[in-house]
Every structure is written in structure tokens, then in C-alpha cells.
Design a protein around this motif. Structure first.
Motif, PDB file in Angstrom:
ATOM      1  N   ARG A  92       0.825  -1.208   0.000  1.00  0.00           N
ATOM      2  CA  ARG A  92       0.000   0.000   0.000  1.00  0.00           C
ATOM      3  C   ARG A  92       0.862   1.263   0.000  1.00  0.00           C
ATOM      4  N   GLY A  93       2.177   1.088  -0.110  1.00  0.00           N
ATOM      5  CA  GLY A  93       3.076   2.233  -0.173  1.00  0.00           C
ATOM      6  C   GLY A  93       3.657   2.697   1.143  1.00  0.00           C
ATOM      7  N   TYR A  94       3.316   2.030   2.248  1.00  0.00           N
ATOM      8  CA  TYR A  94       3.839   2.466   3.549  1.00  0.00           C
ATOM      9  C   TYR A  94       5.357   2.332   3.640  1.00  0.00           C
ATOM     10  N   ALA A  95       5.887   1.204   3.204  1.00  0.00           N
ATOM     11  CA  ALA A  95       7.337   0.995   3.290  1.00  0.00           C
ATOM     12  C   ALA A  95       8.086   2.017   2.439  1.00  0.00           C
ATOM     13  N   LYS A  96       7.568   2.297   1.262  1.00  0.00           N
ATOM     14  CA  LYS A  96       8.193   3.287   0.388  1.00  0.00           C
ATOM     15  C   LYS A  96       8.203   4.665   1.051  1.00  0.00           C
ATOM     16  N   GLU A  97       7.101   5.037   1.674  1.00  0.00           N
ATOM     17  CA  GLU A  97       7.028   6.331   2.350  1.00  0.00           C
ATOM     18  C   GLU A  97       7.950   6.386   3.574  1.00  0.00           C
ATOM     19  N   ALA A 115      22.405   3.374   2.768  1.00  0.00           N
ATOM     20  CA  ALA A 115      22.656   1.940   2.606  1.00  0.00           C
ATOM     21  C   ALA A 115      21.751   1.131   3.515  1.00  0.00           C
ATOM     22  N   SER A 116      21.779  -0.169   3.327  1.00  0.00           N
ATOM     23  CA  SER A 116      20.967  -1.092   4.106  1.00  0.00           C
ATOM     24  C   SER A 116      21.550  -2.483   3.935  1.00  0.00           C
ATOM     25  N   ASP A 117      20.929  -3.453   4.572  1.00  0.00           N
ATOM     26  CA  ASP A 117      21.333  -4.843   4.384  1.00  0.00           C
ATOM     27  C   ASP A 117      20.130  -5.738   4.640  1.00  0.00           C
ATOM     28  N   CYS A 118      20.283  -7.004   4.311  1.00  0.00           N
ATOM     29  CA  CYS A 118      19.274  -8.002   4.659  1.00  0.00           C
ATOM     30  C   CYS A 118      19.958  -9.365   4.716  1.00  0.00           C
ATOM     31  N   GLU A 119      19.308 -10.290   5.354  1.00  0.00           N
ATOM     32  CA  GLU A 119      19.830 -11.650   5.428  1.00  0.00           C
ATOM     33  C   GLU A 119      19.862 -12.265   4.028  1.00  0.00           C
ATOM     34  N   LEU A 120      20.804 -13.162   3.789  1.00  0.00           N
ATOM     35  CA  LEU A 120      20.950 -13.782   2.470  1.00  0.00           C
ATOM     36  C   LEU A 120      19.689 -14.486   1.996  1.00  0.00           C
ATOM     37  N   ASP A 121      18.934 -15.048   2.920  1.00  0.00           N
ATOM     38  CA  ASP A 121      17.744 -15.812   2.526  1.00  0.00           C
ATOM     39  C   ASP A 121      16.439 -15.006   2.584  1.00  0.00           C
ATOM     40  N   ASN A 122      16.524 -13.697   2.815  1.00  0.00           N
ATOM     41  CA  ASN A 122      15.324 -12.869   2.922  1.00  0.00           C
ATOM     42  C   ASN A 122      14.972 -12.298   1.541  1.00  0.00           C
ATOM     43  N   GLU A 123      14.298 -13.111   0.753  1.00  0.00           N
ATOM     44  CA  GLU A 123      13.951 -12.737  -0.623  1.00  0.00           C
ATOM     45  C   GLU A 123      13.010 -11.532  -0.678  1.00  0.00           C
ATOM     46  N   ASP A 124      12.062 -11.444   0.260  1.00  0.00           N
ATOM     47  CA  ASP A 124      11.139 -10.307   0.264  1.00  0.00           C
ATOM     48  C   ASP A 124      11.890  -8.995   0.472  1.00  0.00           C
ATOM     49  N   SER A 125      12.835  -8.995   1.407  1.00  0.00           N
ATOM     50  CA  SER A 125      13.621  -7.788   1.665  1.00  0.00           C
ATOM     51  C   SER A 125      14.498  -7.442   0.461  1.00  0.00           C
ATOM     52  N   LEU A 126      15.105  -8.453  -0.138  1.00  0.00           N
ATOM     53  CA  LEU A 126      15.929  -8.222  -1.330  1.00  0.00           C
ATOM     54  C   LEU A 126      15.093  -7.569  -2.436  1.00  0.00           C
ATOM     55  N   LEU A 130      15.707  -3.742  -4.003  1.00  0.00           N
ATOM     56  CA  LEU A 130      15.953  -3.537  -5.429  1.00  0.00           C
ATOM     57  C   LEU A 130      14.869  -2.662  -6.053  1.00  0.00           C
ATOM     58  N   LYS A 131      13.623  -2.882  -5.665  1.00  0.00           N
ATOM     59  CA  LYS A 131      12.502  -2.084  -6.182  1.00  0.00           C
ATOM     60  C   LYS A 131      12.633  -0.619  -5.775  1.00  0.00           C
ATOM     61  N   MET A 132      13.225  -0.370  -4.610  1.00  0.00           N
ATOM     62  CA  MET A 132      13.376   0.986  -4.101  1.00  0.00           C
ATOM     63  C   MET A 132      14.643   1.676  -4.617  1.00  0.00           C
ATOM     64  N   GLY A 133      15.367   1.017  -5.525  1.00  0.00           N
ATOM     65  CA  GLY A 133      16.517   1.661  -6.153  1.00  0.00           C
ATOM     66  C   GLY A 133      17.863   1.364  -5.541  1.00  0.00           C
ATOM     67  N   PHE A 134      17.913   0.487  -4.545  1.00  0.00           N
ATOM     68  CA  PHE A 134      19.195   0.082  -3.993  1.00  0.00           C
ATOM     69  C   PHE A 134      19.903  -0.828  -4.999  1.00  0.00           C
ATOM     70  N   ALA A 135      21.226  -0.784  -4.997  1.00  0.00           N
ATOM     71  CA  ALA A 135      22.027  -1.704  -5.802  1.00  0.00           C
ATOM     72  C   ALA A 135      22.744  -2.647  -4.841  1.00  0.00           C
ATOM     73  N   GLU A 136      22.737  -3.923  -5.167  1.00  0.00           N
ATOM     74  CA  GLU A 136      23.426  -4.891  -4.314  1.00  0.00           C
ATOM     75  C   GLU A 136      24.925  -4.622  -4.357  1.00  0.00           C
TER      76      GLU A 136
END
Length: 152
Positions: A92-97, A115-126, A130-136
Motif C-alpha cells: 500500500r506504499g507504507y514501506a516506500k514512504e 545503505a541497508s542490508d538483509c539476510e541472504l535468505d530474505n527474498e522479500d527484503s531483497l 531492489l525495487k526501491m533503487g538500492f544496488a546490491e
């Protein structure tokens, strides 16, 4: 539905902890309460809340990192320490906001990078990052070893 994003206050800590414990399961309610109260009092990190119909439905915590942050060239770097939105409020756009507020705060603090990070197996966070413009920047596996059992 009107979305409201605002800074957390000490009065918000109980509700905030009830959300955070769902994401940071290795912590206790007591630990998170202490951590959030300290962050709010000292202002080193900032916590933004997503509000829907007077209920907290998500939060984002960010801070400044002065040590080296993987893939960055400047210091300090704004750092997304955690972001969480209740399942029924996702997409619903909350995370983006929330992320936008964190990035604006970091920019206001003089940061050139975020910057940010996430666990290797956290596909939703990855996918979110990526959708928010971060580059791995890198993938790592960290190791620890206790020194208490070593022979002297």
C-alpha cells in the motif's frame, strides 16, 4: 485512506516494540524497549512510524554510520537499520514512504549516500530493496568463534 508518517516518541514505544519483535525475533521485549527508548532520547537513530486510522502499522529505523559501509565512498552514511509493515498493510506504499522519510532525514544530516542490508535468505527484503533503487553491493557470510573455550 490517509497515510501519515511521523517520528516516534517515547509514548509510542510499547506499540513500536510489538511490531519490532515480529521482525527481530532474537531480541526480547525488554531489550527492544530499552534500545528504542535510548534512540528516541539520544536522537542518534531516528524511528519513523506509519499510521493508519490512529494505529501504528509499520516503522523504519535509520541511523548514521561513520565506519566503512560496504559499497559506499563517503561518511557518514545513512543506514536503514530496519523496516517493517504489518502484513495486512503491505503493498500500500507504507514501506516506500517510510524509506523516503529515512532518506530525507539522512540527507538533512549531511549524508551523500544511503545503505541497508538483509539476510541472504530474505527474498522479500531483497526484492523491496531492489525495487526501491538500492544496488546490491556484496554478499557475505559472517563467522564467529568463542574464545572462552581455548586452552591457555
Amino acid at each position: 485512506m490517509v497515510k501519515l508518517i511521523r517520528k516516534a516518541t517515547l509514548e509510542d514505544v510499547p506499540q513500536l516494540v510489538s511490531l519490532a519483535i515480529q521482525m527481530w525475533k532474537s531480541h526480547t521485549v525488554e531489550d527492544l524497549t530499552k534500545i528504542f527508548c535510548e534512540h528516541i532520547r539520544k536522537g542518534k537513530n531516528i524511528i519513523f512510524l506509519a499510521i493508519s486510522e490512529e494505529h501504528i502499522v509499520g516503522f523504519a529505523q535509520c541511523g548514521l554510520r561513520f565506519d566503512y559501509v560496504e559499497g559506499t565512498d563517503s561518511s557518514p552514511v545513512g543506514y536503514l537499520e530496519g523496516i517493517f509493515v504489518l502484513e495486512e498493510y503491505k503493498k500500500r506504499g507504507y514501506a516506500k514512504e517510510l524509506l523516503g522519510e529515512c532518506q530525507n532525514w539522512a540527507k538533512d544530516q549531511g549524508c551523500l549516500e544511503f545503505a541497508s542490508d538483509c539476510e541472504l535468505d530474505n527474498e522479500d527484503s531483497l526484492k523491496f530493496h531492489l525495487k526501491m533503487g538500492f544496488a546490491e553491493a556484496n554478499r557475505i557470510i559472517c563467522f564467529t568463534k568463542s574464545l572462552t573455550d581455548l586452552e591457555e
